[in-house]
Scaffold this motif. Structure first.
Motif, PDB file in Angstrom:
ATOM      1  N   SER A  10       0.834  -1.201   0.000  1.00 53.63           N
ATOM      2  CA  SER A  10       0.000   0.000   0.000  1.00 53.63           C
ATOM      3  C   SER A  10       0.872   1.255   0.000  1.00 53.63           C
ATOM      4  N   ARG A  11       0.241   2.403   0.177  1.00 56.07           N
ATOM      5  CA  ARG A  11       0.956   3.684   0.246  1.00 56.07           C
ATOM      6  C   ARG A  11       2.014   3.661   1.342  1.00 56.07           C
ATOM      7  N   GLU A  12       1.727   2.990   2.452  1.00 51.48           N
ATOM      8  CA  GLU A  12       2.677   2.937   3.559  1.00 51.48           C
ATOM      9  C   GLU A  12       3.953   2.193   3.168  1.00 51.48           C
ATOM     10  N   VAL A  18       9.944   6.672  -1.684  1.00 54.31           N
ATOM     11  CA  VAL A  18      10.016   7.983  -2.324  1.00 54.31           C
ATOM     12  C   VAL A  18      11.028   8.855  -1.576  1.00 54.31           C
ATOM     13  N   GLY A  19      10.957   8.820  -0.239  1.00 61.46           N
ATOM     14  CA  GLY A  19      11.904   9.593   0.563  1.00 61.46           C
ATOM     15  C   GLY A  19      13.333   9.140   0.358  1.00 61.46           C
ATOM     16  N   LEU A  20      13.566   7.825   0.338  1.00 56.98           N
ATOM     17  CA  LEU A  20      14.914   7.314   0.134  1.00 56.98           C
ATOM     18  C   LEU A  20      15.408   7.607  -1.277  1.00 56.98           C
ATOM     19  N   ALA A  21      14.531   7.425  -2.268  1.00 52.47           N
ATOM     20  CA  ALA A  21      14.926   7.680  -3.657  1.00 52.47           C
ATOM     21  C   ALA A  21      15.371   9.124  -3.852  1.00 52.47           C
ATOM     22  N   PRO A  36       3.624  -1.304  -7.236  1.00 49.92           N
ATOM     23  CA  PRO A  36       2.353  -1.510  -7.942  1.00 49.92           C
ATOM     24  C   PRO A  36       2.040  -0.345  -8.877  1.00 49.92           C
ATOM     25  N   PRO A  37       1.261  -0.592  -9.929  1.00 48.05           N
ATOM     26  CA  PRO A  37       1.026   0.418 -10.968  1.00 48.05           C
ATOM     27  C   PRO A  37      -0.068   1.421 -10.644  1.00 48.05           C
ATOM     28  N   ASP A  38      -0.264   1.721  -9.354  1.00 45.58           N
ATOM     29  CA  ASP A  38      -1.322   2.657  -8.984  1.00 45.58           C
ATOM     30  C   ASP A  38      -0.927   4.085  -9.335  1.00 45.58           C
ATOM     31  N   GLU A  39      -1.899   4.869  -9.767  1.00 43.86           N
ATOM     32  CA  GLU A  39      -1.624   6.214 -10.261  1.00 43.86           C
ATOM     33  C   GLU A  39      -1.001   7.107  -9.202  1.00 43.86           C
ATOM     34  N   ASP A  40      -1.469   7.002  -7.947  1.00 44.07           N
ATOM     35  CA  ASP A  40      -0.927   7.891  -6.922  1.00 44.07           C
ATOM     36  C   ASP A  40       0.535   7.569  -6.612  1.00 44.07           C
ATOM     37  N   PHE A  41       0.946   6.289  -6.760  1.00 42.21           N
ATOM     38  CA  PHE A  41       2.350   5.947  -6.560  1.00 42.21           C
ATOM     39  C   PHE A  41       3.192   6.559  -7.682  1.00 42.21           C
ATOM     40  N   ALA A  42       2.700   6.422  -8.915  1.00 40.04           N
ATOM     41  CA  ALA A  42       3.426   6.965 -10.064  1.00 40.04           C
ATOM     42  C   ALA A  42       3.578   8.481  -9.947  1.00 40.04           C
ATOM     43  N   PRO A  51      11.785   7.018 -12.070  1.00 41.92           N
ATOM     44  CA  PRO A  51      10.865   6.165 -12.829  1.00 41.92           C
ATOM     45  C   PRO A  51      10.250   5.054 -11.982  1.00 41.92           C
ATOM     46  N   LEU A  52       8.968   4.795 -12.216  1.00 41.90           N
ATOM     47  CA  LEU A  52       8.271   3.667 -11.613  1.00 41.90           C
ATOM     48  C   LEU A  52       8.288   2.506 -12.587  1.00 41.90           C
ATOM     49  N   VAL A  53       8.789   1.369 -12.135  1.00 43.34           N
ATOM     50  CA  VAL A  53       8.702   0.129 -12.901  1.00 43.34           C
ATOM     51  C   VAL A  53       7.509  -0.638 -12.339  1.00 43.34           C
ATOM     52  N   PRO A  54       6.390  -0.700 -13.071  1.00 46.75           N
ATOM     53  CA  PRO A  54       5.186  -1.326 -12.510  1.00 46.75           C
ATOM     54  C   PRO A  54       5.357  -2.829 -12.337  1.00 46.75           C
ATOM     55  N   VAL A  55       4.843  -3.327 -11.230  1.00 46.99           N
ATOM     56  CA  VAL A  55       4.899  -4.755 -10.957  1.00 46.99           C
ATOM     57  C   VAL A  55       3.568  -5.194 -10.357  1.00 46.99           C
ATOM     58  N   GLY A  56       2.996  -6.261 -10.905  1.00 50.12           N
ATOM     59  CA  GLY A  56       1.768  -6.834 -10.365  1.00 50.12           C
ATOM     60  C   GLY A  56       0.536  -6.003 -10.641  1.00 50.12           C
ATOM     61  N   PRO A  57      -0.588  -6.421 -10.068  1.00 48.31           N
ATOM     62  CA  PRO A  57      -1.840  -5.676 -10.228  1.00 48.31           C
ATOM     63  C   PRO A  57      -1.889  -4.464  -9.308  1.00 48.31           C
ATOM     64  N   SER A  58      -2.904  -3.632  -9.499  1.00 45.77           N
ATOM     65  CA  SER A  58      -3.113  -2.467  -8.652  1.00 45.77           C
ATOM     66  C   SER A  58      -3.258  -2.881  -7.192  1.00 45.77           C
ATOM     67  N   ALA A  59      -2.480  -2.263  -6.319  1.00 42.37           N
ATOM     68  CA  ALA A  59      -2.593  -2.547  -4.886  1.00 42.37           C
ATOM     69  C   ALA A  59      -3.944  -2.083  -4.354  1.00 42.37           C
ATOM     70  N   ARG A  60      -4.436  -0.974  -4.891  1.00 49.52           N
ATOM     71  CA  ARG A  60      -5.726  -0.453  -4.432  1.00 49.52           C
ATOM     72  C   ARG A  60      -6.851  -1.421  -4.800  1.00 49.52           C
ATOM     73  N   ALA A  61      -6.829  -1.914  -6.037  1.00 47.33           N
ATOM     74  CA  ALA A  61      -7.876  -2.840  -6.468  1.00 47.33           C
ATOM     75  C   ALA A  61      -7.847  -4.114  -5.633  1.00 47.33           C
ATOM     76  N   LEU A  62      -6.647  -4.602  -5.326  1.00 44.31           N
ATOM     77  CA  LEU A  62      -6.537  -5.823  -4.533  1.00 44.31           C
ATOM     78  C   LEU A  62      -7.023  -5.593  -3.114  1.00 44.31           C
ATOM     79  N   THR A  63      -6.701  -4.424  -2.543  1.00 45.56           N
ATOM     80  CA  THR A  63      -7.127  -4.128  -1.177  1.00 45.56           C
ATOM     81  C   THR A  63      -8.641  -4.007  -1.079  1.00 45.56           C
ATOM     82  N   VAL A  64      -9.235  -3.297  -2.028  1.00 41.48           N
ATOM     83  CA  VAL A  64     -10.687  -3.098  -2.011  1.00 41.48           C
ATOM     84  C   VAL A  64     -11.420  -4.410  -2.246  1.00 41.48           C
TER      85      VAL A  64
END
Length: 404
Positions: A10-12, A18-21, A36-42, A51-64
């Motif tokens: 998730s976002r956490e 992001v801070g370390l990068a 995950p390829p979620d828009e808010d992460f990107a 750059p974001l390298v997307p991996v797996g399905p949306s974390a938000r969709a999986l959580t919901v």
């Protein structure tokens, strides 16, 4: 130096990277993030030109979607396979790989580092996955520990068995596909010889003596210089400091009326409210002018201007509120969130609700305590003790490791 930061969650799980990068880029390193390829992460990574390298399905969709616990081994196999594909491509030419996020994802990323011969670091953003004689492990959903077992070392042994049962076959099948030998103990493989704990030592003290050589860096936080929206600024200026209500990446499935309950509890204290939509999709409950709804917002700036913060107890939100000196009311939902709620209560900087489903009465009572002058005084004092250099320290450690 080239660094790959890898996570799935998730976002956490993403925000600390992001801070370390950002710190690594300031030091001249080239950085990529697998997430995950979620828009808010990107968007967060795009803000620091990483750059974001997307991996797996949306974390938000999986959580919901809230899949049942019985599907965990199947989901783990898919997560690991996704890591092997995405991380292998992204890690080519890298000097160091940092692996974090849900355990199967970290296991997959570390396997890639092993295959490519890249130095790796295993990181956690909460200490509950690190074996310690001083406390018990968290039980996985659907796999409770025997109630008669109370010895922590025995419980940690059962935890290792549970992890092997859930993830061992999935990990070793995927490892075999890239020519790696099987892993006997999945948890020990992921933790490694010297794990990093990226949390604040005041908010989350690592207790000694312990069985692990843990490096506690402090929390990884990107200083947020984004201005608050003009409408929010006008709302803040129009009256006394409001109460912030937001549950981050939690869909609040156990509390379908979370916004109604929260706003009524805030109004019962004679306060206005700033309500964050989040993954729960919180929305206005009426057209009264005492509530302001926000989306993505600079919490570092906002939390310093509110009377209290009502939240879910994620590691990042808890740390940000603590750094801001804002009294807190934590409504923990799952995983490590009850732990953070307990830490807030024990430090005297807020209140922990008992359970994931608040009522107007329970939240009102908690807010009365959080809004008391003495809570604000102590929250302000604790804020001065929180480290601010966690990401800088971690970046330097990575640079030093690559140099060796």
């Amino acid at each position: 130096m080239r660094v790959l930061l890898s996570t799935y969650g998730s976002r956490e799980d993403v925000e600390p990277l992001v801070g370390l990068a950002a710190r690594l880029r300031e030091s001249g390193a080239q950085v990529r993030v697998c997430a995950p390829p979620d828009e808010d992460f990107a968007q967060r990574l795009d803000h620091i030109d990483v750059p974001l390298v997307p991996v797996g399905p949306s974390a938000r969709a999986l959580t919901v979607a809230a899949p049942p616990p019985s599907s965990l081994p199947e989901r783990a196999a898919a997560v690991i396979a996704g890591q092997l594909e995405a991380v292998t491509a992204a890690a080519e030419g890298c000097d160091v790989l940092v692996a974090t996020g849900m355990l199967p994802a970290a296991a997959g990323a570390l396997s890639v580092a092993e295959k490519l011969g890249i130095r790796s670091v295993s990181v956690t953003f909460q200490q509950l996955t690190l074996p310690s004689p001083g406390r018990p492990p968290l039980a996985y959903p659907g796999r409770p520990f025997p109630p008669e077992v109370t010895d922590n070392r025995v419980l940690w042994g059962l935890d290792a068995e549970s992890i092997n049962a859930l993830f061992g076959a999935a990990l070793n099948t995927n490892r075999a596909s890239i020519g790696l030998p099987p892993v006997d103990d999945v948890r020990d493989y992921v933790i490694g010889d010297r794990p990093w704990l990226a949390t604040d030592p005041v908010l989350d003290p690592w207790q000694q003596p312990a069985d692990l050589d843990v490096v506690q860096t402090g929390a990884w936080i990107l200083p947020d210089r984004r201005p608050l929206p003009a409408g929010l600024e006008a709302f803040l200026a129009a009256g006394a400091p409001p109460v912030y209500v937001g549950f981050g990446s939690m869909p609040m499935l156990a509390s379908q009326d979370a916004a109604q309950v929260a706003v009524e509890a805030v109004r019962a204290q004679g306060r206005r409210a700033v309500v964050a939509r989040g993954w729960a999709g919180l929305a206005p409950i009426d057209d009264r002018g005492d509530c302001f709804v926000v989306g993505e917002v600079n919490q570092q700036a906002l939390f310093g201007r509110v009377a209290a913060v009502v939240h879910h107890g994620g590691a990042g939100t808890t740390t940000t509120a603590t750094r801001a000196g804002a009294p807190q009311v934590v409504v923990p939902q799952t995983a490590d969130q009850p732990y953070w709620a307990g830490r807030v209560a024990r430090l005297g900087i807020g209140v922990a609700l008992d359970g994931p489903t608040p009522t107007t009465e329970s939240l009102s009572a908690a807010l009365r305590t959080a809004l008391a002058p003495e809570t604000r005084v102590w929250a302000t004092a604790v804020a001065t003790m929180i480290r601010t250099d966690g990401a800088a320290l971690a970046a330097q450690l990575l640079l030093d490791a690559a140099g060796r």
